[in-house]
Design an enzyme around this catalytic site. Structure first.
Site, PDB file in Angstrom:
ATOM      1  CB  CYS A  70      -1.005   0.152   1.163  1.00  0.00           C
ATOM      2  SG  CYS A  70      -2.398   1.184   1.014  1.00  0.00           S
ATOM      3  CG  ASP A  83      -5.650   2.039   7.710  1.00  0.00           C
ATOM      4  OD1 ASP A  83      -4.712   1.562   7.099  1.00  0.00           O
ATOM      5  OD2 ASP A  83      -5.950   3.209   7.456  1.00  0.00           O
TER       6      ASP A  83
HETATM    7  C1  RUB Z   1      -3.834   3.123   3.566  1.00  0.00           C
HETATM    8  C2  RUB Z   1      -3.491   2.321   4.501  1.00  0.00           C
HETATM    9  C3  RUB Z   1      -1.829   2.751   4.868  1.00  0.00           C
HETATM   10  C4  RUB Z   1      -2.319   3.275   6.519  1.00  0.00           C
HETATM   11  C5  RUB Z   1      -1.007   3.699   6.896  1.00  0.00           C
HETATM   12  O1  RUB Z   1      -5.435   2.717   2.991  1.00  0.00           O
HETATM   13  O2  RUB Z   1      -3.829   1.251   4.630  1.00  0.00           O
HETATM   14  O3  RUB Z   1      -1.039   1.459   5.018  1.00  0.00           O
HETATM   15  O4  RUB Z   1      -3.410   4.162   6.320  1.00  0.00           O
HETATM   16  O5  RUB Z   1      -0.694   5.170   6.211  1.00  0.00           O
HETATM   17  P1  RUB Z   1      -6.236   3.782   2.169  1.00  0.00           P
HETATM   18  P2  RUB Z   1       0.016   6.209   6.786  1.00  0.00           P
HETATM   19  O6  RUB Z   1      -5.448   4.091   0.944  1.00  0.00           O
HETATM   20  O7  RUB Z   1      -7.609   2.964   1.973  1.00  0.00           O
HETATM   21  O8  RUB Z   1      -6.380   5.151   2.931  1.00  0.00           O
HETATM   22  O9  RUB Z   1       1.226   5.779   7.215  1.00  0.00           O
HETATM   23  O10 RUB Z   1       0.123   7.363   5.620  1.00  0.00           O
HETATM   24  O11 RUB Z   1      -0.726   6.780   7.679  1.00  0.00           O
END
Ligand code: RUB
Length: 308
Positions: free
Chosen positions: A129, A198
């Site tokens: 991701c 998340d």
């Molecule tokens: C994004 C996702 C990321 C976490 C952490 O999912 O799963 O790994 O949110 O991201 P989506 P960060 O694209 O569905 O929002 O470290 O940038 O907070």
């Protein structure tokens, strides 16, 4: 009464125009800040009601990233527990939201510095991701002159892996992209997996982009370290009293057009849960912890937000 900024921000979060748990949290705090700045409420009581209603709309935008309710809670808690008149209350709301945004950005930077100590020259790192916190570690290690390679999944169905790959390539980090289902075949080349989060539950289970738990499973099988980069506002207070993290199910059309398959049911959960047994370390801005210490982080950071 709620303000336009809140409606606009919550729509952008729901449409994933604003995405990633950290960015979502900062956007929510900023919406509350703008709301406070432009509020037409005539009394402190009405102002509080307006901000609370706005907070509820923001929290309803997406269910799985606890960073969103935690950001809203952070702002509302401070103003609700003060005893100020309207102008002072407005100032406090603006100041508190700004504090959250500032602390959040610094946390990501700090995670980069702390996490980079775990990266050695010669490491191949797999990520999934697009996580700002995970990338902060990778970019910091690279900028320290460590000779690293990254393997990034494309992260179907929304392809957030493309953002990761472009960001790393732009920064000069050697990166290869693979389809999600190739994670296990490449695991033998990998030294460390680093992903974001998340939500992190009281037992140390990590909610992150769908597919994360399969990668954790193959890392476990191959004895590859599985690291999670997460600011402390990704820890979920209500899980202490047994609440489960809701896994968002997004429209089938993000995967394929059901009509082309005779209307067959297409499921599209956006997140999954990696059990603590598959997580080696969680890297927060306050330090590195084993998943079993998640409960301590929640009690220290969000003790006041644990429901009775
Ligand atoms: C994004 C996702 C990321 C976490 C952490 O999912 O799963 O790994 O949110 O991201 P989506 P960060 O694209 O569905 O929002 O470290 O940038 O907070």
């Amino acid at each position: 009464m709620t303000c336009d900024f809140v409606k606009d921000t919550s729509e952008k979060i729901a449409r994933m125009e604003i995405r990633g748990a950290g960015r979502i949290a900062r956007a929510a705090a900023e919406a509350l800040m703008r709301c406070a700045e432009t509020s037409k409420s005539k009394t402190a009581e009405d102002f509080l009601k307006e901000l609370e209603a706005s907070g509820n709309i923001l929290v309803g935008a997406r269910p799985s990233a606890v960073s969103l309710p935690n950001a809203v809670r952070f702002v509302l808690h401070r103003i609700k527990t003060s005893d100020l008149d309207l102008p002072q209350l407005r100032e406090l709301a603006i100041e508190t939201a700004a504090d959250f945004i500032d602390a959040s950005k610094k946390a990501v930077e700090k995670i980069g510095k702390i996490g980079a100590r775990r990266i050695s020259s010669g490491d191949t790192i797999m990520t999934h991701c697009h996580s700002t916190a995970a990338l902060s570690i990778i970019k910091t290690a690279f900028n320290q002159g460590k000779d690293i390679q990254v393997i990034a999944t494309e992260s179907r169905p929304r392809y957030q892996g493309h953002i990761t790959v472009k960001e790393l390539a732009k920064n000069g980090v050697p990166v290869r992209m693979i389809v999600d289902s190739a994670a296990r075949i490449f695991m033998k080349e990998v030294d460390k997996v680093i992903v974001g989060a998340d939500s992190i539950a009281a037992n140390g289970a990590v909610v992150n982009k769908i597919g994360t738990s399969q990668i954790a499973l193959s890392a476990h099988e191959a004895r590859v370290l599985f690291l999670v980069a997460a600011e402390t506002y990704k820890f979920h207070p209500a899980t202490v009293v047994g609440e489960l993290v809701e896994i968002e199910e997004r429209p089938a059309e993000e995967v394929a057009n059901p009509q082309e398959f005779g209307g067959v049911v297409i499921r599209n959960p956006a997140f999954d849960v990696t059990p603590p047994e598959y997580v080696d370390l969680i890297i927060t801005e306050k330090g590195v912890i084993p998943p079993q210490a998640a409960i301590l982080v929640i009690k220290e950071e969000f003790g006041w937000a644990i429901p009775h």
